[in-house]
Design a protein around this motif. Structure first.
Motif, mmCIF file in Angstrom:
data_model
loop_
_atom_site.group_PDB
_atom_site.id
_atom_site.type_symbol
_atom_site.label_atom_id
_atom_site.label_comp_id
_atom_site.label_asym_id
_atom_site.label_seq_id
_atom_site.Cartn_x
_atom_site.Cartn_y
_atom_site.Cartn_z
ATOM 1 N N LEU B 64 0.969 -1.361 0.110
ATOM 2 C CA LEU B 64 0.019 0.164 -0.023
ATOM 3 C C LEU B 64 0.691 1.171 0.032
ATOM 4 C CD1 LEU B 64 -2.904 -0.912 2.575
ATOM 5 C CD2 LEU B 64 -3.051 -0.806 0.184
ATOM 6 N N ALA B 65 2.048 0.968 0.518
ATOM 7 C CA ALA B 65 2.900 2.297 0.638
ATOM 8 C C ALA B 65 3.663 2.489 -0.713
ATOM 9 C CB ALA B 65 3.877 2.168 1.664
ATOM 10 N N CYS B 66 3.387 3.580 -1.302
ATOM 11 C CA CYS B 66 4.300 3.740 -2.572
ATOM 12 C C CYS B 66 5.630 4.149 -2.421
ATOM 13 C CB CYS B 66 3.624 5.062 -3.220
ATOM 14 S SG CYS B 66 1.948 4.711 -3.856
ATOM 15 N N PRO B 67 6.601 3.748 -3.162
ATOM 16 C CA PRO B 67 7.759 3.728 -3.001
ATOM 17 C C PRO B 67 8.208 5.303 -3.082
ATOM 18 C CG PRO B 67 7.801 2.703 -5.257
ATOM 19 C CD PRO B 67 6.420 2.860 -4.494
ATOM 20 N N THR B 68 9.271 6.032 -2.272
ATOM 21 C CA THR B 68 9.513 7.574 -2.378
ATOM 22 C C THR B 68 10.980 7.509 -2.768
ATOM 23 O OG1 THR B 68 9.505 9.556 -1.531
ATOM 24 C CG2 THR B 68 9.855 7.460 -0.135
ATOM 25 N N ARG B 69 11.487 8.589 -3.496
ATOM 26 C CA ARG B 69 12.832 8.929 -3.751
ATOM 27 C C ARG B 69 13.216 9.812 -2.823
ATOM 28 N NH1 ARG B 69 15.391 8.879 -8.388
ATOM 29 N NH2 ARG B 69 15.989 11.131 -8.311
ATOM 30 N N ILE B 70 12.574 10.115 -1.756
ATOM 31 C CA ILE B 70 13.145 10.776 -0.426
ATOM 32 C C ILE B 70 13.638 9.691 0.608
ATOM 33 C CG2 ILE B 70 12.490 12.172 1.594
ATOM 34 C CD1 ILE B 70 10.425 13.428 0.178
ATOM 35 N N ARG B 71 14.636 9.884 0.778
ATOM 36 C CA ARG B 71 15.556 8.982 1.886
ATOM 37 C C ARG B 71 15.019 9.347 3.304
ATOM 38 N NH1 ARG B 71 21.686 9.705 2.964
ATOM 39 N NH2 ARG B 71 20.584 11.253 4.418
ATOM 40 N N LEU B 72 14.530 8.647 3.956
ATOM 41 C CA LEU B 72 13.773 9.072 4.828
ATOM 42 C C LEU B 72 14.681 9.354 6.224
ATOM 43 C CD1 LEU B 72 10.560 6.748 5.469
ATOM 44 C CD2 LEU B 72 10.955 8.763 3.968
ATOM 45 N N ARG B 73 14.159 10.052 7.167
ATOM 46 C CA ARG B 73 15.284 10.729 8.235
ATOM 47 C C ARG B 73 15.202 9.284 9.173
ATOM 48 N NH1 ARG B 73 10.477 13.137 9.507
ATOM 49 N NH2 ARG B 73 10.731 15.012 8.118
ATOM 50 N N VAL B 74 16.361 9.283 10.027
ATOM 51 C CA VAL B 74 16.363 7.960 10.948
ATOM 52 C C VAL B 74 16.797 8.604 12.211
ATOM 53 C CG1 VAL B 74 17.933 6.099 11.181
ATOM 54 C CG2 VAL B 74 17.072 6.670 8.910
ATOM 55 N N ALA B 75 16.013 7.952 13.268
ATOM 56 C CA ALA B 75 16.457 8.202 14.764
ATOM 57 C C ALA B 75 17.526 6.910 15.063
ATOM 58 C CB ALA B 75 15.458 8.214 15.398
ATOM 59 N N GLN B 76 18.603 7.165 15.832
ATOM 60 C CA GLN B 76 19.321 6.176 16.003
ATOM 61 C C GLN B 76 19.318 6.303 17.460
ATOM 62 O OE1 GLN B 76 22.714 8.150 14.802
ATOM 63 N NE2 GLN B 76 23.173 6.602 12.839
ATOM 64 N N LEU B 77 18.993 5.017 18.017
ATOM 65 C CA LEU B 77 18.671 4.712 19.599
ATOM 66 C C LEU B 77 20.071 3.851 19.948
ATOM 67 C CD1 LEU B 77 16.009 5.723 18.909
ATOM 68 C CD2 LEU B 77 14.893 4.164 20.497
ATOM 69 N N PHE B 78 21.207 4.465 20.553
ATOM 70 C CA PHE B 78 22.206 3.472 20.946
ATOM 71 C C PHE B 78 22.033 2.794 21.996
ATOM 72 C CE2 PHE B 78 24.003 6.407 18.070
ATOM 73 C CZ PHE B 78 24.962 5.663 17.091
ATOM 74 N N LEU B 79 22.354 1.453 21.939
ATOM 75 C CA LEU B 79 22.202 0.404 23.166
ATOM 76 C C LEU B 79 23.530 0.258 23.719
ATOM 77 C CD1 LEU B 79 19.639 -1.884 21.321
ATOM 78 C CD2 LEU B 79 19.192 0.034 22.567
ATOM 79 N N SER B 80 24.560 0.422 22.995
ATOM 80 C CA SER B 80 25.961 0.442 23.298
ATOM 81 C C SER B 80 26.955 1.417 22.372
ATOM 82 C CB SER B 80 26.464 -1.030 23.365
ATOM 83 O OG SER B 80 26.685 -1.212 21.903
ATOM 84 N N ASP B 81 28.114 1.285 22.623
ATOM 85 C CA ASP B 81 28.965 2.183 21.483
ATOM 86 C C ASP B 81 28.912 1.507 20.243
ATOM 87 O OD1 ASP B 81 29.591 3.684 23.489
ATOM 88 O OD2 ASP B 81 31.554 2.841 24.218
ATOM 89 N N GLY B 115 20.748 9.528 18.345
ATOM 90 C CA GLY B 115 21.377 10.401 16.966
ATOM 91 C C GLY B 115 20.040 10.840 16.207
ATOM 92 N N LEU B 116 20.305 11.513 15.140
ATOM 93 C CA LEU B 116 19.445 11.721 14.202
ATOM 94 C C LEU B 116 20.127 12.076 12.640
ATOM 95 C CD1 LEU B 116 16.697 13.047 13.115
ATOM 96 C CD2 LEU B 116 17.319 15.419 13.878
ATOM 97 N N VAL B 117 19.717 11.304 11.663
ATOM 98 C CA VAL B 117 20.292 11.227 10.450
ATOM 99 C C VAL B 117 19.280 11.888 9.384
ATOM 100 C CG1 VAL B 117 21.366 10.396 8.651
ATOM 101 C CG2 VAL B 117 21.765 9.632 10.805
ATOM 102 N N GLY B 118 19.348 13.226 9.328
ATOM 103 C CA GLY B 118 18.284 14.117 8.504
ATOM 104 C C GLY B 118 17.943 13.416 6.938
ATOM 105 N N GLU B 119 16.730 13.642 6.659
ATOM 106 C CA GLU B 119 16.393 13.297 5.408
ATOM 107 C C GLU B 119 17.151 13.827 4.141
ATOM 108 O OE1 GLU B 119 12.228 14.350 5.145
ATOM 109 O OE2 GLU B 119 12.630 16.146 4.512
ATOM 110 N N ARG B 120 16.685 13.167 2.894
ATOM 111 C CA ARG B 120 17.710 13.658 1.766
ATOM 112 C C ARG B 120 16.450 13.671 0.707
ATOM 113 N NH1 ARG B 120 19.265 11.346 -3.035
ATOM 114 N NH2 ARG B 120 20.736 12.811 -4.111
#
Lengths: 132, 133
Positions: B64-81, B115-120
């Motif tokens: 149901l979800a259409c593919p997009t050329r936007i690279r989605l933003r990502v949250a990083q939840l660090f559990l260790s280094d 961490g946060l990696v912004g979208e492209r």
């Protein structure tokens, strides 16, 4: 053969940019180098909404970018058979209407062929930025 | 990988019905490599605001979800280094849900850093934004 373009043949102006982080209500001053003269003729696109965030504060007091990478548009222009890129930081938060307006101002600059957008990157210290 | 589904809000206010992938990245052997997770595994590690916003799609709903050329933003939840949970994040910066996500994530047991990696957004999509503005 044309003389290679070097950093020395470029003129830059350093400014302090008031930047709002994705994390409300945090903001910071960025030290930003604008290309104001270049043998290519491709300058940093400085539009009204961009310069509206330049502060008279001494750029020296603005913090260098260590802990994060600000959101930005990387523009592409064509000079002869070469592509030339420039960086414009977007100091307005995504929820601010000026965020999109500035992006479109930059893409509307006559020598900008296109541009890609990269959102804010925070690799450290988010815990200190969170208010909730 | 575990998939979730819902409306993604880009930084430029485009709303896209999208799949959100949650994965573990682990660097035990050097470079960070992705590891598949399951919904059961994810549950204690995901902020409530995310869990209550998305649905868990059936395999037929994934389409149901259409593919997009936007690279989605990502949250990083660090559990260790050397290990973090990567969460494709539907909420844009400055929104209440964005703040809630990170506020809740920092309180989760086992999460030591964020961490946060912004979208492209690639050029063509950015140009379309300005044509429509």
């Amino acid at each position: 053969m044309s003389k290679p373009i070097t950093a020395l043949s470029r003129k830059k102006r350093r400014v302090a940019l008031l930047y709002e982080l994705d994390f409300v209500p945090r903001q910071t001053l960025l030290r930003v180098d604008l290309i104001i003269d270049d043998p290519d003729g491709i300058l940093t696109p400085v539009t009204p909404l961009y310069s509206a965030r330049f502060l008279p504060a001494s750029p020296v007091s603005a913090i260098p970018r260590r802990d994060f990478e600000p959101r930005k548009v990387i523009t592409c222009s064509v000079v002869g058979d070469r592509a030339v890129t420039r960086r414009v930081f977007i100091p307005y938060r995504p929820i601010d209407v000026n965020h999109d307006l500035l992006i479109c101002e930059v893409l509307g600059v006559v020598y900008v062929k296109n541009g890609e957008y990269i959102g804010e990157i925070q690799q450290e210290l988010i815990e200190r930025l969170i208010v909730l | 990988m575990a998939n979730y589904q819902g409306f993604y809000e880009s930084d430029t206010n485009q709303v896209i019905y999208s799949n959100f992938t949650v994965r573990i990245f682990d660097a035990t052997e050097g470079n960070f490599t992705p590891i598949t997770t399951s919904v059961e595994f994810d549950q204690p590690l995901l902020p409530e605001v995310f869990k209550s916003y998305v649905i868990i799609p059936s395999s037929s709903q994934l389409r149901l979800a259409c593919p997009t050329r936007i690279r989605l933003r990502v949250a990083q939840l660090f559990l260790s280094d050397i290990r973090y949970l990567s969460v494709e994040l539907p909420f844009r910066g400055g929104s209440l849900k964005f703040d809630e996500f990170f506020g809740q994530a920092k309180e989760l047991e086992g999460v030591i850093e964020l961490g946060l990696v912004g979208e492209r957004i690639p050029p063509l999509e950015l140009k379309q934004l300005c044509q429509n503005l």
